[in-house]
Design a protein around this motif. Structure first.
Motif, short mmCIF file in Angstrom:
data_model
loop_
_atom_site.label_atom_id
_atom_site.label_comp_id
_atom_site.label_asym_id
_atom_site.label_seq_id
_atom_site.Cartn_x
_atom_site.Cartn_y
_atom_site.Cartn_z
N LEU A 26 35.14 -30.24 -32.51
CA LEU A 26 33.72 -30.14 -32.21
C LEU A 26 32.90 -30.46 -33.46
N THR A 27 31.71 -31.01 -33.25
CA THR A 27 30.77 -31.19 -34.35
C THR A 27 30.22 -29.81 -34.73
N PRO A 28 29.56 -29.69 -35.88
CA PRO A 28 28.97 -28.39 -36.22
C PRO A 28 27.98 -27.89 -35.17
N LEU A 29 27.14 -28.76 -34.63
CA LEU A 29 26.19 -28.33 -33.60
C LEU A 29 26.92 -27.91 -32.32
N LEU A 70 20.68 -22.00 -22.75
CA LEU A 70 21.51 -22.32 -23.91
C LEU A 70 20.73 -23.11 -24.96
N SER A 71 19.85 -23.99 -24.51
CA SER A 71 19.02 -24.76 -25.44
C SER A 71 18.10 -23.84 -26.23
N MET A 72 17.56 -22.83 -25.56
CA MET A 72 16.69 -21.89 -26.25
C MET A 72 17.48 -21.07 -27.27
N HIS A 73 18.72 -20.72 -26.93
CA HIS A 73 19.56 -20.04 -27.93
C HIS A 73 19.71 -20.90 -29.18
N GLU A 78 18.27 -21.94 -34.84
CA GLU A 78 17.72 -22.83 -35.87
C GLU A 78 16.50 -22.20 -36.53
N GLN A 79 15.60 -21.62 -35.73
CA GLN A 79 14.41 -20.97 -36.28
C GLN A 79 14.81 -19.86 -37.26
N ILE A 80 15.78 -19.07 -36.86
CA ILE A 80 16.23 -17.97 -37.72
C ILE A 80 16.87 -18.51 -39.00
N SER A 81 17.67 -19.55 -38.87
CA SER A 81 18.38 -20.09 -40.05
C SER A 81 17.43 -20.64 -41.10
#
Length: 142
Positions: A26-29, A70-73, A78-81
């Protein structure tokens, strides 16, 4: 800015789940997405069904769109990171301390959903100040 189509988003989650089941790299994303997919076993059947790609999920009929969820997760992670909007990381940590990281993400998701709906309804950009205020109110309730 990356702006995938509905089909591209759905393909991403379906392909990620398929790659995981077939023990492919899998890719990182995709790895981040897989984490959320695994935390939502109720969506596994949808991700395994090719017909789900074209299905409409009606809120009026009490259906949750698993692809949107899942997209919102992913968006919230990303926002948190990157702590954007500023302060969201602290909000997440405060909410997670009184529940769990997954429940904290769902609390944030409700706020994000509210400001997204409002932005679409008014035809305006997302209001980060309103988003942060809704998040702060959640923390106060915990």
């Amino acid at each position: 800015m990356f702006n995938p189509s509905r089909d591209q988003v759905r393909d991403f989650f379906i392909d990620t789940w398929s790659k995981h089941q077939n023990k492919q790299i899998l890719t990182p994303l995709e790895s981040i997405a897989l984490n959320w997919i695994q935390q939502h076993p109720e969506y596994h059947g949808v991700l395994e069904n090719p017909e789900s790609k074209s299905k409409d999920f009606s809120v009026d009929q009490g259906q949750v769109n698993p692809f949107l969820h899942l997209s919102m997760h992913l968006a919230i992670e990303e926002q948190i990171s990157i702590n954007s909007p500023p302060g969201i990381k602290d909000v997440f940590q405060a909410l997670a301390a009184s529940s769990s990281p997954h429940e904290a993400a769902h609390e944030i998701m409700e706020c994000l959903g509210t400001v997204l709906w409002e932005a679409q309804r008014l035809g305006k950009p997302l209001d980060n100040n309103q988003y942060l205020e809704l998040l702060r109110q959640r923390v106060k309730r915990h």
